[in-house]
Design a protein around this motif. Sequence first.
Motif, PDB file in Angstrom:
ATOM      1  N   CYS A  79       0.854  -1.190   0.000  1.00  0.00           N
ATOM      2  CA  CYS A  79       0.000   0.000   0.000  1.00  0.00           C
ATOM      3  C   CYS A  79       0.887   1.236   0.000  1.00  0.00           C
ATOM      4  CB  CYS A  79      -0.918   0.022   1.226  1.00  0.00           C
ATOM      5  SG  CYS A  79      -2.104  -1.348   1.296  1.00  0.00           S
ATOM      6  N   TRP A  80       0.361   2.317  -0.520  1.00  0.00           N
ATOM      7  CA  TRP A  80       1.093   3.567  -0.529  1.00  0.00           C
ATOM      8  C   TRP A  80       0.127   4.737  -0.447  1.00  0.00           C
ATOM      9  CZ3 TRP A  80       0.574   0.224  -4.536  1.00  0.00           C
ATOM     10  CH2 TRP A  80       0.050   0.695  -5.742  1.00  0.00           C
ATOM     11  N   GLU A  81       0.688   5.896  -0.134  1.00  0.00           N
ATOM     12  CA  GLU A  81      -0.117   7.094   0.116  1.00  0.00           C
ATOM     13  C   GLU A  81       0.391   8.253  -0.723  1.00  0.00           C
ATOM     14  OE1 GLU A  81      -1.283  10.108   3.850  1.00  0.00           O
ATOM     15  OE2 GLU A  81       0.215   8.511   4.097  1.00  0.00           O
ATOM     16  N   TYR A  82      -0.538   8.965  -1.349  1.00  0.00           N
ATOM     17  CA  TYR A  82      -0.179  10.189  -2.061  1.00  0.00           C
ATOM     18  C   TYR A  82      -0.133  11.332  -1.057  1.00  0.00           C
ATOM     19  CZ  TYR A  82      -0.527  14.313  -5.020  1.00  0.00           C
ATOM     20  OH  TYR A  82      -0.313  15.542  -5.599  1.00  0.00           O
ATOM     21  N   VAL A  83       0.993  12.038  -0.986  1.00  0.00           N
ATOM     22  CA  VAL A  83       1.159  13.112  -0.017  1.00  0.00           C
ATOM     23  C   VAL A  83       1.445  14.443  -0.703  1.00  0.00           C
ATOM     24  CG1 VAL A  83       1.884  11.607   1.862  1.00  0.00           C
ATOM     25  CG2 VAL A  83       3.610  12.487   0.257  1.00  0.00           C
ATOM     26  N   GLY A  84       1.143  14.527  -1.995  1.00  0.00           N
ATOM     27  CA  GLY A  84       1.344  15.768  -2.731  1.00  0.00           C
ATOM     28  C   GLY A  84       0.265  16.785  -2.409  1.00  0.00           C
ATOM     29  N   LYS A  85       0.299  17.895  -3.103  1.00  0.00           N
ATOM     30  CA  LYS A  85      -0.603  19.011  -2.826  1.00  0.00           C
ATOM     31  C   LYS A  85      -1.869  19.002  -3.676  1.00  0.00           C
ATOM     32  CE  LYS A  85       3.162  22.060  -1.326  1.00  0.00           C
ATOM     33  NZ  LYS A  85       3.855  23.368  -1.541  1.00  0.00           N
ATOM     34  N   ASP A  86      -1.948  18.108  -4.659  1.00  0.00           N
ATOM     35  CA  ASP A  86      -3.125  18.082  -5.527  1.00  0.00           C
ATOM     36  C   ASP A  86      -4.307  17.486  -4.775  1.00  0.00           C
ATOM     37  OD1 ASP A  86      -5.056  17.749  -7.505  1.00  0.00           O
ATOM     38  OD2 ASP A  86      -3.548  17.328  -9.050  1.00  0.00           O
ATOM     39  N   LYS A  87      -5.293  18.314  -4.483  1.00  0.00           N
ATOM     40  CA  LYS A  87      -6.429  17.873  -3.667  1.00  0.00           C
ATOM     41  C   LYS A  87      -7.348  16.909  -4.411  1.00  0.00           C
ATOM     42  CE  LYS A  87      -9.369  21.854  -4.842  1.00  0.00           C
ATOM     43  NZ  LYS A  87     -10.142  22.991  -4.291  1.00  0.00           N
ATOM     44  N   TRP A  88      -7.176  16.777  -5.711  1.00  0.00           N
ATOM     45  CA  TRP A  88      -8.055  15.904  -6.493  1.00  0.00           C
ATOM     46  C   TRP A  88      -7.561  14.470  -6.558  1.00  0.00           C
ATOM     47  CZ3 TRP A  88     -12.457  18.253  -7.197  1.00  0.00           C
ATOM     48  CH2 TRP A  88     -12.480  19.642  -7.335  1.00  0.00           C
ATOM     49  N   VAL A  89      -6.351  14.229  -6.105  1.00  0.00           N
ATOM     50  CA  VAL A  89      -5.786  12.890  -6.209  1.00  0.00           C
ATOM     51  C   VAL A  89      -6.287  12.018  -5.055  1.00  0.00           C
ATOM     52  CG1 VAL A  89      -3.650  11.538  -6.169  1.00  0.00           C
ATOM     53  CG2 VAL A  89      -3.719  13.725  -7.372  1.00  0.00           C
ATOM     54  N   ILE A  90      -6.693  10.790  -5.367  1.00  0.00           N
ATOM     55  CA  ILE A  90      -7.075   9.834  -4.326  1.00  0.00           C
ATOM     56  C   ILE A  90      -5.849   9.548  -3.464  1.00  0.00           C
ATOM     57  CG2 ILE A  90      -7.799   7.457  -3.890  1.00  0.00           C
ATOM     58  CD1 ILE A  90      -9.614   7.636  -6.246  1.00  0.00           C
ATOM     59  N   ARG A  91      -6.072   9.403  -2.165  1.00  0.00           N
ATOM     60  CA  ARG A  91      -4.951   9.392  -1.227  1.00  0.00           C
ATOM     61  C   ARG A  91      -4.260   8.046  -1.092  1.00  0.00           C
ATOM     62  NH1 ARG A  91      -5.334  11.274   5.148  1.00  0.00           N
ATOM     63  NH2 ARG A  91      -3.105  10.976   5.652  1.00  0.00           N
ATOM     64  N   PHE A  92      -5.015   6.933  -0.998  1.00  0.00           N
ATOM     65  CA  PHE A  92      -4.414   5.639  -0.688  1.00  0.00           C
ATOM     66  C   PHE A  92      -4.617   4.625  -1.820  1.00  0.00           C
ATOM     67  CE2 PHE A  92      -5.204   7.511   3.502  1.00  0.00           C
ATOM     68  CZ  PHE A  92      -3.944   7.392   4.072  1.00  0.00           C
ATOM     69  N   TYR A  93      -3.607   3.741  -1.975  1.00  0.00           N
ATOM     70  CA  TYR A  93      -3.632   2.703  -2.998  1.00  0.00           C
ATOM     71  C   TYR A  93      -3.050   1.425  -2.419  1.00  0.00           C
ATOM     72  CZ  TYR A  93      -4.124   6.822  -5.910  1.00  0.00           C
ATOM     73  OH  TYR A  93      -4.565   8.004  -6.430  1.00  0.00           O
TER      74      TYR A  93
END
Length: 407
Positions: free
Chosen positions: A358-372
């Motif tokens: 599993c991994w997490e998106y921690v960028g600034k784009d608020k439209w990106v789903i956070r977890f995969y």
Amino acid sequence: MRFGMGWNAVRIASAMVAVALGASACGSEQPVAAAALPPEPVIDLSTLDVGNHPTAPREYGTVKNMQQAKIIEAERMANFIPLTSEIDPRFKFGHKVSLNSRVFFDPKHSNLGDAIKLDKFAEVAPDFVTGFASGGTTDQEIQGIDLMNVVMVFPDEQKAAEMAVALELSDRSYNDQNVPVEIPKYPAAKAHWVPTTQSIGSWFATGKLVIYSWVYDYLRIAAEVVDQNELLTLVQKSLDVVVPAMAKFTPTPVDQLMNLQMDIDGVLGRTLPRIDEELNTNPPGVYTGLAGLHFSASPGTSRPEWEAAGVDRYAQDQARVYRARDRAAALRLFEQQAQLNKTVRSAAAPKNLPQAKCWEYVGKDKWVIRFYCAVSYDRYTALVSSQQLLDAQQRISAQYALLTTAK
């Protein structure tokens, strides 16, 4: 032809694909040798936290209604539609508008309105059966050129020829600045553009199909530069590839649509079904070969990896499932899913399923789903996403159970 894009409405789905699949061209250069593989881990499925998600494979059979039939027919057709990167290697990124709604069976609920004026589509084309949109762009930041091909099915050749004319006229009439233009190699095509805007729309009938080709050049439009020959050349180049490819597709007669099978090789049946719509703008479906790349954020760079892995089936519902040549190839795809960087970091694996990642998106784009989360089993690799880590963990656990219990 319409101009101007409402991008925020489509960025979520696009960004989700970008994070989840954008790394698929990375990874080790050499495939894992089958002889070197350890045996599949033995997992007690009863210990997995699957939440409310089903874990039993499903059998779909034939379509249950005409809407399903039109969806399946569009998905069948997608297997023959060339990627835009096959038309021109510059178009190696997925087109965000069509990523949001590629299956096009109901004009009134389509998100293609930025490229085609659809207000009168149902009125102008009442015999429209179904369609599929394939799109690509030269730049992910909307600073290049967009190319989209929408292939539409009609009951017969006469209807297709009539609708190419009628739909172009309806679309052209939306804007009083639109001017008809001829595609040199395709005089039967109906096309128009605005002389002050670097964009063009073309409608071409071939057999029972109508191919709508649309080009939009952001940089030249911003610079207020126009080059009609460049537009005509690109449309002609696109038709040169799409037309012969679609000649290999045989549309299902309208009176036989209800006989279509919903699944191929049981792959959709072993794909985690959605329990809510969330960001799943495309209906559930299973595709052959590389057609799943229509949904990739980087089809041009992902294709070599898919070919190397021998991906012959791709299904999407609540999860995305890839069937590779063998277990070694599936593991290779699995390892390519999460390439960590400054905006993507590792997250905890599901309880009692340590081989999942599993991994997490921690960028600034608020439209990106956070977890995969991703997992591999036998010939299959699966990917899920969620705004909550626990939910992503439950989804991939349920998906793993589906893969291991399917026959």
